[in-house]
Scaffold this active site. Structure first.
Site, PDB file in Angstrom:
ATOM      1  N   HIS A 188       0.834  -1.203   0.000  1.00 35.66           N
ATOM      2  CA  HIS A 188       0.000   0.000   0.000  1.00 35.66           C
ATOM      3  C   HIS A 188       0.870   1.256   0.000  1.00 35.66           C
ATOM      4  O   HIS A 188       0.442   2.315  -0.465  1.00 35.66           O
ATOM      5  CB  HIS A 188      -0.904   0.033   1.239  1.00 35.66           C
ATOM      6  CG  HIS A 188      -2.002  -0.979   1.221  1.00 35.66           C
ATOM      7  ND1 HIS A 188      -1.847  -2.245   1.728  1.00 35.66           N
ATOM      8  CD2 HIS A 188      -3.260  -0.920   0.742  1.00 35.66           C
ATOM      9  CE1 HIS A 188      -2.975  -2.925   1.589  1.00 35.66           C
ATOM     10  NE2 HIS A 188      -3.849  -2.144   0.989  1.00 35.66           N
ATOM     11  N   ASP A 260      -4.590  -6.412  -7.659  1.00 35.04           N
ATOM     12  CA  ASP A 260      -4.804  -5.729  -6.390  1.00 35.04           C
ATOM     13  C   ASP A 260      -5.103  -4.260  -6.711  1.00 35.04           C
ATOM     14  O   ASP A 260      -4.995  -3.823  -7.870  1.00 35.04           O
ATOM     15  CB  ASP A 260      -3.559  -5.873  -5.504  1.00 35.04           C
ATOM     16  CG  ASP A 260      -3.876  -5.788  -4.015  1.00 35.04           C
ATOM     17  OD1 ASP A 260      -4.980  -5.326  -3.660  1.00 35.04           O
ATOM     18  OD2 ASP A 260      -3.028  -6.180  -3.204  1.00 35.04           O
TER      19      ASP A 260
END
Length: 507
Positions: A188, A260
């Site tokens: 992230h 993702d």
């Protein structure tokens, strides 16, 4: 099948079809409904979209009124990562707790019941399970989301989870290919790099994915990680060697490949989401997940236009985009016929039953623990939540102890209380907890003590002054058990807190 809006050409329709965007609010915005009419085939839901099961069912019905075969996806792992119960904590323990029990039939039952609840709300694609082998204990993003550090255990429970979830009519999306477990970096925030030989990857990381494929996983999610032994130049999400050569070719997978979230910094901060999306589809991805942080029509339009432009310039073969769109539609057809809300077979207690079985309770040598009968002071030593979990989901044992022992008091302490992250900060937090507790028995709740020096130091301070302190570890129990009583829950789901509270009170 919903009639597509006039004027939507095949290329534009295919570009919309491969997108899995999110949105804000608890009802579908007009722009999203319009895009569904133009070819958008998938929608991603997050905690911000869900207020209750009834509201969620109304939302998915609203989407299906526009497109009856829409894929409604969610990131519902159970355990620490929950969207269905984002404000209360999950009714199901996560993977690490299920791995600690190591009963594949229990894992299948839990996944089936979770899938049944999703199906009852109109959700038909779950971005789960995590098949990652958590081989690096420093891992800041996987941790208890993994079944464990043992490859065989992760493989058999991944297969059981896929089978259970899909038996409820919800497509599984096994993640994060080719394995996000051996990293100390959260994708992230940055691009992780996994430097292990190809044979280690084959034997360790890929084994659970082989099991998922054998179990019929309808989708697989790629990881934003650089694995030089497989491709020294491109992260897995953008690597044709990994997605087409390895996953399609060597492993023989023919289902949907989902990326993702493309807004994660590992991609957005290096390639940008438009360029990254084009490269991902060219590499072999079929669906572009975007919407965890970017959730508006402008993002959808930018990605659609980037894909169309790439086809027109020859950078992205039109047949590759068409193939990707066809795979999305194929999964949508499966989900529209398989999707159902089966009768409740395991009951609402299956999650709590699993959480109770997952507890590891250690009594200090030479002591005999007597259950608490008086309300304690709960000192929650709280780390910064990773983005996948989010900081809006409650965790701990205090709320559950209050029901059992009314009058229980709680306080939250973090590294910030000591203005740092090292031992000094921890000692300061520990002293603050001691002062706040007064004469009450202390229950210290930690999460991944081994990854947080300040947390370990806070425990040192508490235990030196109060050796009768009870310690509850709600992360990966990597640190040695300590305290008069040490309870490892293997996860921070609400039911894990309930199970620990019962153990503390002797129920």
């Amino acid at each position: 099948m919903t009639t597509l809006a006039r004027g939507t050409d095949t290329l534009t329709r295919d570009a919309l079809t491969v997108l899995q965007p999110g949105f804000t609010g608890t009802t579908a915005p007009d722009w999203l409904l319009r895009r569904l009419g133009e070819g958008l085939a998938s929608v991603g839901l997050f905690g911000r979209n869900i207020a209750s099961p009834g509201q969620l069912a109304e939302l998915t019905a609203q989407l299906r009124a526009e497109r009856d075969d829409v894929l409604v996806a969610i990131d519902e792992e159970g355990g620490d990562v929950t969207r269905l119960e984002v404000r209360t904590g999950s009714s199901f323990p996560g993977n690490h707790a299920l791995g600690a029990v190591d009963d594949v039939e229990l894992t299948r039952e839990v996944a089936h019941e979770l899938g049944r609840r999703l199906a009852a709300c109109g959700v038909n694609l779950n971005w789960a399970p995590s098949a990652d082998v958590n081989s690096d204990p420093r891992n800041p993003v996987i941790g208890v989301r993994s079944f464990g550090a043992d490859t065989g255990l992760a493989a058999r429970h991944t297969a059981a989870y896929v089978t259970g979830l899909q038996s409820a009519g919800v497509a599984a999306c096994t993640k994060h290919f080719p394995g996000h477990g051996d990293t100390a970096v959260d994708s992230h925030h940055a691009l992780p790099r996994i430097d292990v030989p190809a044979d280690v990857l084959t034997d360790r990381e890929l084994t659970p994915f082989r099991a998922a494929i054998a179990a019929g996983s309808r989708a697989v999610m790629s990881a934003h990680i650089l694995v030089p032994a497989l491709d020294p130049d491109r992260p897995a999400t953008l690597s044709r060697r990994i997605l087409t050569g390895l996953l399609r070719g060597e492993l023989g997978y023919d289902g949907l490949i989902v990326t993702d979230g493309m807004e994660m910094r590992a991609i957005a901060g290096t390639y940008g989401i438009e360029r990254g999306s084009v490269l991902a589809v060219a590499a072999g991805a079929d669906a572009i997940c975007v919407g965890g942080g970017l959730a508006d029509d402008a993002t959808v339009r930018r990605l659609r236009d980037a894909l169309v432009a790439a086809v027109r310039t020859g950078e992205l073969p039109e047949e590759r985009l068409a193939e990707a769109a066809d795979r999305v539609r194929a999964l949508a057809r499966w989900a529209s016929t398989a999707g159902r809300a089966p009768e409740e077979t395991h009951g609402s207690e299956i999650g709590l039953h699993a959480a109770r079985r997952a507890l590891t309770v250690t009594v200090a040598p030479g002591l005999s623990f007597k259950p608490l009968t008086e309300p304690p002071y709960v000192a929650a030593l709280t780390p910064v939540a990773n983005i996948a979990v989010g900081d809006e989901t409650p965790w701990g044992v205090a709320a559950e102890l209050v029901h059992i022992l009314p009058g229980t008091v709680t306080g939250c302490f973090s590294a910030e209380d000591g203005k740092g992250s090292g031992a000094g900060a921890g000692a300061s937090a520990g002293r603050a907890a001691l002062e706040a507790a007064g004469p009450r028995r202390i229950v210290a709740v930690v999460r991944d003590e081994h990854r947080h020096p300040w947390m370990a130091s806070a425990l040192d301070t508490l235990l030196a002054a109060r050796p009768d302190t009870i310690v509850v570890e709600m992360g990966v129990p990597q640190a040695a058990p300590r305290g008069a009583l040490h309870i490892a829950t293997h996860g921070a789901a609400r039911v894990c807190g309930r199970a620990a509270a019962e153990a503390i009170a002797g129920l």
